[in-house]
Design an enzyme around this catalytic site. Sequence first.
Site, PDB file in Angstrom:
ATOM      1  N   ASP A  18       0.797  -0.900  -0.366  1.00  0.00           N
ATOM      2  CA  ASP A  18      -0.229  -0.149  -0.061  1.00  0.00           C
ATOM      3  C   ASP A  18       0.603   1.713   0.101  1.00  0.00           C
ATOM      4  OD1 ASP A  18      -2.465   1.936   0.038  1.00  0.00           O
ATOM      5  OD2 ASP A  18      -1.144   1.817   2.156  1.00  0.00           O
ATOM      6  N   ASP A  20      -0.696   4.781   1.591  1.00  0.00           N
ATOM      7  CA  ASP A  20      -0.304   5.991   2.248  1.00  0.00           C
ATOM      8  C   ASP A  20      -0.783   5.518   3.269  1.00  0.00           C
ATOM      9  OD1 ASP A  20      -1.126   8.257   0.649  1.00  0.00           O
ATOM     10  OD2 ASP A  20      -2.373   7.507  -0.477  1.00  0.00           O
ATOM     11  N   THR A 113      -2.120   0.723  -4.695  1.00  0.00           N
ATOM     12  CA  THR A 113      -3.065   1.848  -4.183  1.00  0.00           C
ATOM     13  C   THR A 113      -4.273   2.339  -4.316  1.00  0.00           C
ATOM     14  OG1 THR A 113      -2.947   4.211  -3.482  1.00  0.00           O
ATOM     15  CG2 THR A 113      -1.465   2.861  -5.398  1.00  0.00           C
ATOM     16  N   SER A 114      -5.230   2.861  -3.816  1.00  0.00           N
ATOM     17  CA  SER A 114      -6.599   3.144  -3.900  1.00  0.00           C
ATOM     18  C   SER A 114      -6.099   4.511  -4.492  1.00  0.00           C
ATOM     19  CB  SER A 114      -7.728   3.418  -2.626  1.00  0.00           C
ATOM     20  OG  SER A 114      -7.447   2.063  -2.246  1.00  0.00           O
ATOM     21  N   LYS A 145     -10.216  -1.026  -2.221  1.00  0.00           N
ATOM     22  CA  LYS A 145     -10.455  -1.596  -0.502  1.00  0.00           C
ATOM     23  C   LYS A 145     -11.912  -1.491  -0.553  1.00  0.00           C
ATOM     24  CE  LYS A 145      -5.786  -0.792  -1.077  1.00  0.00           C
ATOM     25  NZ  LYS A 145      -4.156  -0.376  -0.882  1.00  0.00           N
ATOM     26  N   ASP A 170      -1.485   0.081   5.930  1.00  0.00           N
ATOM     27  CA  ASP A 170      -1.858   0.645   7.401  1.00  0.00           C
ATOM     28  C   ASP A 170      -3.193   0.843   8.014  1.00  0.00           C
ATOM     29  OD1 ASP A 170      -2.879   3.494   6.584  1.00  0.00           O
ATOM     30  OD2 ASP A 170      -2.142   2.641   5.235  1.00  0.00           O
TER      31      ASP A 170
END
Length: 222
Positions: A18, A20, A113-114, A145, A170
């Site tokens: 991931d 962020d 990643t989103s 996600k 996270d």
Amino acid sequence: MTATTAPTVLTARALLLDMDGTLVNSDAVVERIWRRWAERHGLDGDEVMKVVHGRQGHASMAVLLPDRPMEQNLADNARMLAEETADIDGVVEIPGASAFLASLRGLPHALVTSADVPLSTARMNAAGLPLPEVRVTAESVGASKPDPEGFLKGAAELGVDPADCVVFEDSGAGIAAGRSAGMTVVGVGPRAGLHGPDVTVPDLTRVRVEATGDGSVRLHIG
């Protein structure tokens, strides 16, 4: 399974990362922008912040404003992405991220990643981090996600069975996605331990990468 912070050794054939909260600390930007959004919509900022980490913006909006048409969420998300991409004040690397990524050169790994391509590029650059060669971004998936699609796609692009992947995450949404994909999850940072990862670390200074002779990766954690 109860997450452990004790010294642990994990073996994987690929790592899925991931961005962020895991490689990049963008909390200052996320707080600024989402709290402004919450105020515009008459929502409690603290409650909004419990939802938004790890998800694509339109998916967070769908949770927070369940009666609003998705077309409005998508349009609002596009504006938010542009705002987030332009605001890099306070974006820094998670401690240990630079050395961690350097240790992965030549080893199978991917960014999952989103964020979309412009936002992920802007934040990684702002933090002084190299972008992995394989990247699964918002444009690459049909579901945000906590759906496991992104992690499954990352594993497929690397040619690795999901069960042989270790995810670094996270957020609750991201950890749930990794678990749903059938992967081992390393939780990074203070949010992670609340959401059931297999192992937790405060940051990436607590992770050492060792390449093995058979092409797998050994992770020394703790």
